[in-house]
Design a protein around this motif. Structure first.
Motif, mmCIF file in Angstrom:
data_model
loop_
_atom_site.group_PDB
_atom_site.id
_atom_site.type_symbol
_atom_site.label_atom_id
_atom_site.label_comp_id
_atom_site.label_asym_id
_atom_site.label_seq_id
_atom_site.Cartn_x
_atom_site.Cartn_y
_atom_site.Cartn_z
ATOM 1 N N ARG A 124 -51.504 -80.786 -46.218
ATOM 2 C CA ARG A 124 -51.105 -81.418 -45.018
ATOM 3 C C ARG A 124 -49.530 -81.208 -44.833
ATOM 4 N N HIS A 125 -48.800 -81.432 -45.820
ATOM 5 C CA HIS A 125 -47.495 -81.414 -45.663
ATOM 6 C C HIS A 125 -46.587 -80.467 -46.177
ATOM 7 N N PHE B 259 -39.588 -84.883 -47.388
ATOM 8 C CA PHE B 259 -40.834 -85.271 -46.566
ATOM 9 C C PHE B 259 -42.280 -85.083 -47.516
ATOM 10 N N LYS C 101 -47.523 -75.803 -44.580
ATOM 11 C CA LYS C 101 -47.023 -75.116 -43.184
ATOM 12 C C LYS C 101 -45.496 -74.789 -43.466
ATOM 13 N N PRO C 102 -44.908 -75.784 -43.850
ATOM 14 C CA PRO C 102 -43.383 -75.514 -44.017
ATOM 15 C C PRO C 102 -43.126 -74.226 -44.868
ATOM 16 N N ARG D 228 -42.367 -74.009 -30.827
ATOM 17 C CA ARG D 228 -43.397 -74.296 -29.893
ATOM 18 C C ARG D 228 -42.855 -75.259 -28.839
ATOM 19 N N TYR D 229 -42.169 -76.407 -28.932
ATOM 20 C CA TYR D 229 -41.873 -77.205 -27.920
ATOM 21 C C TYR D 229 -40.425 -77.260 -27.772
ATOM 22 N N ILE E 22 -43.502 -70.893 -43.224
ATOM 23 C CA ILE E 22 -42.550 -70.180 -42.177
ATOM 24 C C ILE E 22 -41.953 -69.224 -42.733
ATOM 25 N N LEU F 155 -46.938 -72.047 -36.404
ATOM 26 C CA LEU F 155 -46.597 -72.840 -37.618
ATOM 27 C C LEU F 155 -45.442 -73.805 -37.580
ATOM 28 N N ASP F 156 -44.472 -73.416 -36.350
ATOM 29 C CA ASP F 156 -43.347 -74.368 -36.398
ATOM 30 C C ASP F 156 -43.159 -74.922 -34.878
ATOM 31 N N PRO F 157 -43.615 -76.202 -35.001
ATOM 32 C CA PRO F 157 -43.460 -76.933 -33.433
ATOM 33 C C PRO F 157 -42.154 -76.716 -32.824
ATOM 34 N N ARG F 158 -41.135 -76.719 -33.672
ATOM 35 C CA ARG F 158 -39.887 -76.843 -33.075
ATOM 36 C C ARG F 158 -39.515 -75.546 -32.320
ATOM 37 N N GLU G 284 -38.590 -81.255 -50.977
ATOM 38 C CA GLU G 284 -37.943 -81.765 -49.608
ATOM 39 C C GLU G 284 -38.269 -83.178 -49.540
#
Lengths: 316, 359, 342
Positions: A228-229, A211, A232-233, A311-312, A236, A306-309, A209
C-alpha cells in the motif's frame, strides 16, 4: 492534467520533426551526393544521373525535404534500392517480429526484476545480495556472447530449442514461443540487470522514508506496508528507466537479431546500412525516433497513474 | 525613519518578482511571475543589528537574495554606503561585495565538502587582496582564533566538524575581507540550543570588536528581542511593522506581530499557564493568491469590512513605530503580552518578581 | 453514528484487556547501533514510567538519544543495525521486547499512535488521506470499510479539516503544512490509543501554526484521555504541553520531575544551562551561552558523568557515574552536586 498530456504530445511531435531532419540529411552529410552513394563506387556517371532523376535528387535540398515529407504523410516511404520492395512493406513485415521480441523480452525482464528487487526491501538479505550480483553480472556480460552461449547450450548441446529463425507465435503458438525463447531470454537478462539495479535502489530508498516508518507504526503487516505504501512511490523513478530501456531496445534488437538470425527490424536496419539502402535507413531512423517519442509519452501517462502530484497539480 | 547614525544600508520600495520571465532591470514580466517582495523599505544604521522577522512565505529569503543582487529586482533601490546597487556594473559590484557578506542557515551545505577549511578561508583573500601566501596563512589563523576555533582547524575538512564549528567557519569566511555589513540568514536555526547561544554570543562579540552592522533574518522573536535594535516584521512580502525591537516586542502595533508574540511558547510552565492566548485563525495564504486589501485580514481579530478592500499604509502608531494597520493605535493600547517589566501589573506580581530574579 | 466523540472509540474486542497503569514502563533501556563496523551507544540505562492520561516531555539536544528512546517503545528502529535491550519494556501491558510480530503489530497504531516531525514526509504521497486513516481503523477496530470511512471523515473534521467529506479523497500534497500535521494526528489517534508518541510534531511548522497544532494536541489528549510522550528540543513547547519532563543527555536520563519543578529549580547543571541559554520573550537581556563546548556522541567512551567536560560544577567525584536521585520528592537528577545547581 490535460495540459500536461498536451504539452508532452507537442514535445513528441517536435522531437519527431527534429528526427526527420536528421534522418533526411544524414546522407547529404556524407561526402559525395546521395545518388553516388546509392549507385555505389563502381557506377558510371550515366547511372548516377539516372538515379538522380529516378529519386528526384536533382532539386534543391529544401524542395527535396518537403517532397519527402509529402510522401511520408501519404504513407509512401520510398522503395528499397536493394530489393525494390516498398519500404512500408518491409517495415510491415519486420516491425511486428521485433515488437514481439521486445515485448517478450520485457516480460522476461520484469519477471526477473520484480522477484529480485523484493530483496531491496531488506538491505543485506540473501535475495538482496543475489539481486546486486545479478545486476552487476548481467550488465557486464556482452549480449552477443550470452546469445552465442545460449545457442551452444540449448540449441546445439541439448537441442531443446531452435538456434535461430522466427516462427510467428500468433499463427503457431508452440513453435513460435520456442523460436522466441532464446532471444527473449538473452535480451531479457540484459534488460533485467538494468531494471533490477534501479528497482532495488528505488525500494531501498523508499523503505527508508518517513511514511514507511509511519505505516509500520500504524501496525500494518510488512506486506501491507510494501503493497500500500512503498510500491507506488518506488515505481515512479523505475518507470522512467523502463521507458528508456524499452525505447532504446530497438537499437539493441540489432545485436540480438543478428546473433539469432531473426528477420526483424534490427536485421533490416543493419542490412540497409551496410548496403546503403537510402530510403530504408531514413525510414529506420524515423521508426527509432518515433519509438523513443511513443515510449516517453507512455512513461508520462504512467506517471499520471502513479503520482497524484502530477495528476492534481501542486497546491499549498 | 532612522533614529541612530548614518544608514549603511538603505532599502527603498523594493519590489521583487520571482518565476518565469523575470530578468534584471525588466519591469514587464510574465503573468506567471509572483510579487514576492512588495514595496519593502528599511534602513540599517552603522553598527546596529536590524532584524527581519517573518514566517514562511513572507519573502525574507527573497529579500536577502535581492539585496545581495543574487536575483534581480523590478523596482525600488538598494543603497549600500551611498551607492545604488541597482545601477552598478558587475565589476563594481564585485568590489562592493567585499563589504557586504552573508552567512546562511545551513552550515552543512554552504561549505565546500572537499576543501580544507584553511583553503575555504584563504580563497576570498586570494581573489580580492594581494596578500602573500604567508600573510594569507597568518590571516587565516587569526580568523580561526577570532571565531573560537584553533589554528589546527585549517587542516580539517568541513565534514570533520560539528554543526556549530561549521557555522563558526562560515562566519570566519564572511569576515575574511573585513566587511562592513553581514547578512545573517537564520544563522542559528539549524543548531542545538546550547550551541545556538554560543554562536549568538560570538556574533555579538564580533560586532563589538569590529563595529559590524548586521542584517539578521530569523523567525525567533525571543532571540530578536535580545539581539536586534530595530525590527521589520514581514507578512506576505510586505513590512507590516517597523521600529525599535524593544517597543515592537513589548507593545506591538500590528495584530500580526501580536499574534506571533502570543504564539511563541515561553520556556516557563507557570507563565505558559497564565498567558492569555490569542487565537490566530487559519494558516498563511499562498503568495500566489494573496488576499485583497490588507493581506492579514482573513486571520485578523480586528478586521472590519474596510480591511477587505483597502490596504493600509505604513503609518506611525501610538507606540511610535510604523504599522500597516488601520487599528494600530487600538492594538498598541492593548496590555502587553507576558512581560515581566510591564507596568500593567500581571496577576501575581510577587511570583513574577521571584521568577525573574532567579538564574 | 452519534458524533465524533463516540465514533473514534474502537470496538473493545480489538484491543487486549485494558492494561494496568502505567501505560509505559521502561527499566534499564539500552540501545546500541552499528555504523560501518563501529558500535555506538545511543541510550544507556534509561528508566521511566508514563501514567495513564499524563503528558510527558522528552527533551534533549541532537544525539541525546531522545528519538531513539521513543522509537524503541514500539520497536520502530531498524532491526539490522540496532540492538535494544531492557530489564523491562512494557507499553500498554505488552512486553515489547518479547512480543510476537502479531501482538507488536496490534500495539502499533492500536494502543499506541505515533506522529513524526515532518508531516509531508510522514504521509504516503501516493495514497488519499482518507484511506490512510481508514486503514488504521480497519486494522485495529475491525470495522467494516463503509463504517471506517464514515469514522475517518468525522475524525478529519474533528481535527479541523473543513469540508472533510470531499477532502478525504485528496492527497497529502494538496494540504498545507498545518493541515497535514492535523491529518497525521488523526491517523495516530484513529484507534483511540492509550499512548500518543509525538516526535517533534511542530518543529517543521510556522510559529502561528505550531500554536494551533499544540492546542489540538492538548484537546485530543483530554478528549481521548491519552497519555502523551512529546519529544522536543524546544523547552517552550514542553512547558506549554507537558505535566512532567524527562531530560536526556549523552544517552542517559539526567533529570526528571514535574515540569514546574524542573523549570523552576533544575537539579542538573545541564538543564539549568539550557534554561539559561534560551532567550525569553518576557525577559529582555543579551543571550548568554551557559554551556561551553559540544555534546558527546554515542561513539565516545564515557567514564562517569558525560556532562563533565561542559560542566562548571565538575569535581573529582564526577568520574563515577551518578544515578538519578531525589532532589525533592518526585523530582530527580543524576548529579553528585545537584544541591549546588542554580
Amino acid at each position: 492534467m490535460r495540459r500536461y498530456l498536451l504539452s508532452r504530445v507537442a514535445g513528441g511531435i517536435g522531437t519527431l520533426a527534429g528526427g526527420s531532419v536528421v534522418a533526411f540529411f544524414v546522407f547529404h552529410l556524407l561526402p559525395g551526393n546521395p545518388a553516388e552513394i546509392i549507385a555505389g563506387t563502381h557506377a558510371s556517371a550515366a547511372q548516377v544521373a539516372a538515379i538522380q532523376r529516378e529519386f528526384a535528387l536533382n532539386q534543391s535540398l529544401v524542395a527535396e525535404f518537403v517532397g519527402w515529407w509529402e510522401h511520408v504523410l501519404q504513407g509512401n516511404l520510398g522503395v528499397s534500392v536493394v530489393s525494390n520492395v516498398p519500404v512500408s512493406h518491409l517495415l510491415a513485415q519486420t516491425l511486428p517480429v521485433t515488437l514481439t521480441l521486445i515485448g517478450a523480452s520485457t516480460v522476461v525482464a520484469l519477471a526477473f526484476t520484480l522477484v529480485l528487487s523484493l530483496g531491496g526491501l531488506r538491505k543485506g538479505s540473501v535475495l538482496d545480495r543475489i539481486a546486486l550480483g545479478w545486476s552487476v553480472v548481467g550488465l557486464s556480460i556482452p549480449t552477443f556472447w550470452l546469445g552465442i552461449l545460449a545457442i551452444l547450450l540449448f540449441a546445439i548441446h541439448w537441442g531443446w530449442l531452435p538456434a535461430g529463425g522466427y516462427i510467428s507465435p500468433y499463427s503457431s503458438p508452440l513453435a513460435g514461443l520456442k523460436s522466441l525463447a532464446l532471444p527473449a531470454i538473452t535480451f531479457g537478462i540484459y534488460m533485467s540487470a538494468i531494471f533490477t539495479q534501479f528497482l532495488r535502489r528505488s525500494f531501498l530508498d523508499v523503505m527508508r522514508e518517513d511514511f514507511v516508518r509511519t505505516a509500520r507504526a500504524r501496525g500494518l503487516r510488512e506486506w501491507q506496508v510494501v503493497a500500500r505504501h512503498a510500491s507506488k512511490p518506488a515505481m515512479i523513478p523505475f518507470v522512467t528507466v523502463v521507458g528508456i530501456a524499452v525505447s532504446t531496445s530497438l537499437g539493441f534488437a540489432m545485436v540480438v537479431e543478428t546473433v539469432f538470425a531473426y528477420p526483424g527490424f534490427g536485421s533490416l536496419f543493419v542490412q540497409a546500412i551496410t548496403t546503403r539502402d537510402y530510403y530504408v535507413v531514413q525510414a529506420g531512423i524515423m521508426v527509432i525516433v518515433a519509438a523513443v517519442v511513443v515510449a516517453n509519452i507512455l512513461v508520462d501517462v504512467a506517471y499520471l497513474f502513479l503520482d497524484p502530484r502530477i495528476r492534481y497539480g501542486r497546491e499549498g | 525613519m532612522t533614529d541612530s547614525g548614518r544608514p549603511i544600508l538603505s532599502v527603498q520600495d523594493l519590489v521583487v518578482y520571482r518565476g518565469k520571465g523575470v530578468h534584471q532591470g525588466n519591469s514587464t514580466v510574465g503573468k506567471d511571475a509572483l510579487r514576492v517582495v512588495e514595496g519593502v523599505s528599511f534602513e540599517a544604521a552603522a553598527g546596529e543589528t536590524l532584524g527581519i522577522v517573518g514566517e514562511s512565505g513572507c519573502g525574507k529569503t527573497t529579500l536577502v537574495h535581492a539585496v545581495l543582487r543574487l536575483i534581480p529586482y523590478q523596482s525600488g533601490q538598494v543603497i549600500f554606503e551611498d551607492v545604488d546597487l541597482g545601477g552598478v556594473s558587475e565589476r563594481k559590484l564585485r568590489s562592493l561585495r567585499r563589504d557586504l557578506q552573508v552567512v546562511f542557515q545551513d552550515p552543512y551545505s554552504s561549505l565546500h565538502p572537499r576543501k580544507l577549511i584553511g583553503k575555504i578561508l584563504s580563497e576570498p583573500l586570494e581573489l580580492h587582496t594581494d596578500l602573500s601566501a604567508k600573510a594569507r596563512e597568518r590571516a587565516v589563523i587569526s580568523l580561526l582564533n577570532d571565531v573560537g576555533l584553533g589554528a589546527s582547524f585549517a587542516q580539517r575538512f568541513p565534514r570533520e566538524c560539528s554543526g556549530g564549528q561549521r557555522q563558526r567557519v562560515a562566519i570566519a569566511r564572511a569576515l575574511a575581507l573585513r566587511p562592513k555589513l553581514v547578512i545573517l540568514d537564520e544563522p542559528v536555526s539549524a543548531l542545538d540550543v546550547s550551541i545556538r547561544a554560543q554562536i549568538i554570543e560570538l556574533l555579538a562579540q564580533l560586532q563589538r570588536d569590529r563595529g559590524l552592522t548586521y542584517l539578521f533574518i530569523s523567525h525567533d522573536l525571543a532571540l530578536m528581542r535580545s539581539f536586534c535594535q530595530r525590527l521589520a516584521v514581514m507578512y506576505l512580502g510586505r513590512v507590516v511593522e517597523y521600529g525599535p525591537s524593544d517597543v515592537i516586542l513589548h507593545r506591538p502595533s500590528h495584530p500580526y506581530t501580536r499574534s506571533l508574540l502570543a504564539s511563541m511558547p515561553i520556556p516557563d510552565p507557570e507563565v505558559e499557564r497564565r498567558r492569555n492566548r490569542i487565537e490566530v485563525r487559519g494558516e498563511i495564504p499562498s503568495i500566489r493568491t494573496p488576499p485583497s486589501g490588507c493581506t492579514f485580514h482573513p486571520r485578523c481579530n480586528y478586521a472590519v469590512d474596510r480591511c477587505q478592500v483597502s490596504e493600509p499604509m505604513l503609518e506611525v502608531s501610538d507606540a511610535g513605530v510604523l504599522s500597516r494597520c488601520f487599528f494600530s493605535s487600538e492594538v498598541a493600547a492593548q496590555p502587553p503580552l507576558d512581560d515581566a517589566r510591564s507596568s500593567d501589573a500581571p496577576p501575581e506580581p510577587v511570583v513574577e518578581e521571584h521568577l525573574f530574579e532567579r538564574s | 453514528m452519534s458524533g465524533a466523540e463516540t465514533s473514534v472509540r474502537p470496538a473493545s474486542t480489538a484491543l487486549p484487556e485494558p492494561a494496568p497503569d502505567p501505560v509505559v514502563e521502561v527499566a534499564d533501556l539500552e540501545v546500541d547501533f552499528a555504523v560501518r563496523g563501529a558500535i555506538g551507544h545511543a541510550v544507556r540505562g534509561v528508566s521511566f514510567q508514563i501514567r495513564s492520561g499524563e503528558a510527558v516531555g522528552l527533551v534533549g539536544e541532537s544525539g541525546s538519544g531522545k528519538t531513539v528512546t521513543a522509537l524503541s517503545l514500539l520497536r520502530l528502529l531498524p532491526d539490522r543495525t540496532t540492538r535494544v535491550r531492557a530489564r523491562s519494556l512494557r507499553v500498554a501491558g505488552v512486553d515489547v521486547l518479547g512480543a510476537s510480530a502479531a501482538s507488536l503489530a496490534r500495539l502499533r497504531g492500536g494502543a499506541a499512535g505515533v506522529v513524526f516531525q515532518d508531516p509531508l514526509r510522514a504521509l504516503t504521497p501516493t495514497r488519499r488521506v482518507g484511506s490512510q486513516i481508514v486503514e488504521v481503523i480497519e486494522r485495529h477496530s475491525g470495522r467494516s470499510r463503509t463504517q471506517a470511512r464514515l469514522e475517518a471523515v468525522e475524525l478529519l473534521s474533528r481535527v479541523g479539516i473543513p469540508d472533510a467529506r470531499n477532502r478525504a479523497r485528496d492527497y497529502p500534497h494538496q494540504f498545507s503544512g498545518g493541515q497535514r500535521q492535523r491529518i497525521l494526528l488523526a491517523t495516530a489517534v484513529a484507534s483511540h490509543p492509550r499512548l500518543l508518541i509525538a516526535d517533534e510534531p511542530t518543529t517543521a511548522l510556522d510559529v502561528t501554526t505550531q500554536s494551533q497544532i499544540l492546542d489540538l494536541l492538548l484537546d485530543l489528549q483530554q478528549d481521548l484521555k491519552m497519555a502523551v510522550l512529546l519529544i522536543s528540543h524546544d523547552l517552550g513547547v514542553i512547558a506549554r504541553v507537558c505535566d512532567r519532563v524527562l531530560v536526556m543527555y549523552g544517552g542517559r536520563l539526567v533529570e526528571t520531575g514535574s515540569t514546574s519543578d524542573v523549570f523552576r529549580a533544575p537539579g542538573h547543571p545541564y538543564t539549568a544551562g539550557l534554561l539559561r541559554s534560551i532567550p525569553r520573550l518576557d525577559r529582555p537581556g543579551a543571550v548568554t551561552s551557559a554551556i561551553p563546548g559540544e555534546a558527546v556522541d554515542g561513539f565516545t567512551q564515557v567514564v562517569g558523568c558525560a556532562f563533565v567536560p561542559r560542566c562548571s560544577l565538575a569535581a573529582p567525584v564526577c568520574t563515577e557515574c551518578p544515578e538519578l536521585e531525589d532532589v525533592t520528592p518526585g523530582h530527580q537528577a543524576a548529579c553528585w552536586r545537584s544541591e549546588l545547581v542554580t
